[in-house]
Design an enzyme around this catalytic site. Structure first.
Site, PDB file in Angstrom:
ATOM      1  N   CYS A   1       5.394   6.194   5.177  1.00  0.00           N
ATOM      2  CA  CYS A   1       4.284   5.437   4.574  1.00  0.00           C
ATOM      3  C   CYS A   1       3.826   6.069   3.264  1.00  0.00           C
ATOM      4  CB  CYS A   1       3.111   5.336   5.536  1.00  0.00           C
ATOM      5  SG  CYS A   1       3.487   4.353   6.992  1.00  0.00           S
TER       6      CYS A   1
ATOM      7  N   HIS B   1       5.046   0.439  -0.222  1.00  0.00           N
ATOM      8  CA  HIS B   1       5.758  -0.521   0.621  1.00  0.00           C
ATOM      9  C   HIS B   1       4.716  -1.586   0.962  1.00  0.00           C
ATOM     10  CE1 HIS B   1       3.698   2.122   3.395  1.00  0.00           C
ATOM     11  NE2 HIS B   1       3.820   1.199   4.337  1.00  0.00           N
TER      12      HIS B   1
ATOM     13  N   HIS C   1       0.851  -1.196   0.000  1.00  0.00           N
ATOM     14  CA  HIS C   1       0.000   0.000   0.000  1.00  0.00           C
ATOM     15  C   HIS C   1       0.887   1.247   0.000  1.00  0.00           C
ATOM     16  CE1 HIS C   1      -0.513   1.092   4.590  1.00  0.00           C
ATOM     17  NE2 HIS C   1       0.719   0.768   4.340  1.00  0.00           N
TER      18      HIS C   1
ATOM     19  N   GLU D   1      -0.851  -3.612  11.083  1.00  0.00           N
ATOM     20  CA  GLU D   1       0.083  -3.658   9.949  1.00  0.00           C
ATOM     21  C   GLU D   1       1.471  -4.093  10.412  1.00  0.00           C
ATOM     22  OE1 GLU D   1      -0.314   0.234   8.221  1.00  0.00           O
ATOM     23  OE2 GLU D   1       1.073   1.128   9.618  1.00  0.00           O
TER      24      GLU D   1
ATOM     25  N   ASP E   1      -5.204 -10.380  -0.305  1.00  0.00           N
ATOM     26  CA  ASP E   1      -3.914 -11.056  -0.111  1.00  0.00           C
ATOM     27  C   ASP E   1      -3.090 -11.038  -1.400  1.00  0.00           C
ATOM     28  OD1 ASP E   1      -1.976 -12.509   1.299  1.00  0.00           O
ATOM     29  OD2 ASP E   1      -2.694 -14.381   0.431  1.00  0.00           O
ATOM     30  N   HIS E   2      -1.813 -10.665  -1.248  1.00  0.00           N
ATOM     31  CA  HIS E   2      -0.901 -10.569  -2.391  1.00  0.00           C
ATOM     32  C   HIS E   2      -1.432  -9.592  -3.432  1.00  0.00           C
ATOM     33  CE1 HIS E   2       1.156 -13.880  -0.447  1.00  0.00           C
ATOM     34  NE2 HIS E   2       2.161 -13.692  -1.255  1.00  0.00           N
TER      35      HIS E   2
ATOM     36  N   HIS F   1       3.114  -4.881   3.922  1.00  0.00           N
ATOM     37  CA  HIS F   1       3.036  -5.480   5.254  1.00  0.00           C
ATOM     38  C   HIS F   1       2.436  -6.877   5.169  1.00  0.00           C
ATOM     39  CE1 HIS F   1       3.844  -1.659   7.288  1.00  0.00           C
ATOM     40  NE2 HIS F   1       2.937  -1.078   6.535  1.00  0.00           N
TER      41      HIS F   1
END
Lengths: 145, 145, 145, 145, 145, 145
Positions: free
Chosen positions: C33, C39, C14, C124, C79-80, C41
């Site tokens: 951020c 980046h 994100h 996160e 996810d991913h 998490h």
């Protein structure tokens, strides 16, 4: 208000099943937890006591006191046991984490001095937990009448 | 050299006992793990594969490939099972973590391509684990001859 | 009252930024951020359902039922993925953990039977988490009128 | 309502004892925590702030802002210190986790903007924690009058 | 070969300092760990024993046997103690994790039957650990001669 | 021999793909890790240094010294970054954990004094890790010639 929490764990076998149901109906209801020969978990238990601080000691209740109650009243009874067979206070009870939390509450709540039991959390895996915060006061009164 | 590690877990019941021993002798040998009606754990499994990196892909072996082998060959067989009764490859074996590590090694080692099995670790609690790194080459040769 | 909790996790990229602000202003607001290329998490998600125990089953709600809802409605979507780009229900939303918790609540709450959604927690990192317990009843009524 | 939580930790020595009691009486009260030469812990701290989301930023309060407050006002004062001797705000206070939670609350609560302090949890081991949610509003008013 | 591992923990105070150095020189060498009044940790200890499996029992060595050795020989001596003052076997030793690992090795290694000590790991935080695998055989021989 | 280990973590985005392959071929090779817009992780890093204890200090190497090297040479470069785009030393490298472990090794190994780098472990989830222990001496010599 302070909430003092201690944690303990126990390793036990259990099987989820209703005796009045067929193996297929139990599988439909409990999935792989209904495996006829049982399975097991390292259960995590958190016991929380709410109370006021005693300014003289800086404590609500001694951690060791709660730990000893939990060890003697619960852990010694359920650790390395089969919850469907070996534990007097689980007899006739389907050993779900909900029922364990409720029964542990009933066992512990009259034994807590210097505060009152706030909640009991039982987890069977890190991803599956139940917290029980006791019967609501209203329903308790009804239950008493 | 690279060592690629994946982790998985399974929840199972077991009882440690030797059929040729009395209940007292089993208790002397295995302590509370010999409880006649069994107990259980959330077992942690680590499978490690050693190999060289493929410069074209930046991988030794695809994590998913190991994960799928471990899931289908091991986890699906032991999760939510009674290790003394339900698992074909555990039949006749005392279900200690040592024996599990050894058997999982034997199951996995011929199935690893792009590397070789480096070790298998099985833990029954975070405080109790066993790592098995396979039979020594010397003894292997003897075993083959 | 019982609170049943399940946990899941997802790995996503994100970037925190407001489109109406310059890169400098975004950095002032969101710090590292706001890194323009993003980046990521491993996000931790806890979903809690409150309800009463069904004495016939010993359960409030089947863990698997909540897990399947969470997997299909949330985890499979995020996810991913890149949360700024890839996820339909995050479109036009700054992907803070606050907004994720709020949106996950809105997605899940009409789908919970046998109880009501109690809270959603999104973390996160282990050190940074947000719990959302839903709109207050008063504001909910206003929102309905 | 949202609850934003950050976690931090510090390593410190402490000894539980009342100066007005003999060594034996302190041992009766605090057990091994009364060891005259002290002992120590890696303490875990959770600070939770409740508030509403700012739709413009998607945040209740910037995690970094809370983290910086906690680091400068608390962690920098207690980390790698002896809590009985080295810390100005602990002077004359028995360094129980209850007292730490209460004092950290008093230090942090006037410094939180964009929300209000919801609770402070201090743990000295994973198995021993205390959550403090502040003085009750009623008592607070009394305290002010 | 099998490596059996058990884990334990202890809470203790320590101070890193060389008596022959000034406070400034100790700070230059040990940083905040040289705080004159000490600090403390929850130390994590892993003790690993290598050996062969006994086919009759399925065990290398009983977990309980190692656990009892570790509890009686180490944990009971260091838990809730000041490592600079209270512990006989640490006297005159700078209580670094390196020195603890080395001393625990020397204490345990002659007491392990059914295998040999493989390594001892001591951590003072999850981020700081030391593993000691014993003196090398070559140097051992020299040491004996 | 002692092995000193420190741990750190970083949050980053990455995408696994080979530029010479189609999106379909990348998906076949890397699965969901090939998502075109990337995803991310909280990466865990362990850096281990082997050496002998300095009897004068009781240390192999100061934890802080390794921590500072790791923070400045690695964490500051990769934390809250996109590993495919933002990091100079990752340019042109497929950002698998294998490649990260190898590159971190190459960066750190000439900077370690008082010991030698023993291994580097990089994990992208708790269930997926790679340990790199450096090029084998034999191959190193070849590389030098």
């Amino acid at each position: 208000m302070f909430i003092v929490k201690i944690r303990a764990s126990y390793s036990a076998a259990h099987r989820l099943c209703r005796e009045d149901l067929s193996e297929e109906a139990n599988y439909a209801l409990y999935g792989k937890c209904s495996n006829p020969n049982g399975h097991g978990h390292n259960y995590d238990l958190e016991v929380a006591v709410a109370g006021e601080i005693d300014p003289a000691t800086g404590m609500v209740i001694n951690f060791c006191e709660i730990q000893q109650l939990v060890d003697s009243l619960i852990i010694d009874q359920v650790d390395h046991k089969n919850l469907n067979v070996d534990v007097a206070f689980m007899r006739g009870v389907i050993p779900t984490v909900e029922n364990m939390a409720r029964i542990f509450w009933d066992i512990l709540t009259p034994r807590i001095r210097n505060g009152r039991l706030h909640h009991v959390t039982v987890g069977e895996r890190n991803s599956n937990m139940v917290t029980y915060a006791g019967p609501s006061p209203a329903r308790s009164k009804l239950a008493d009448s």
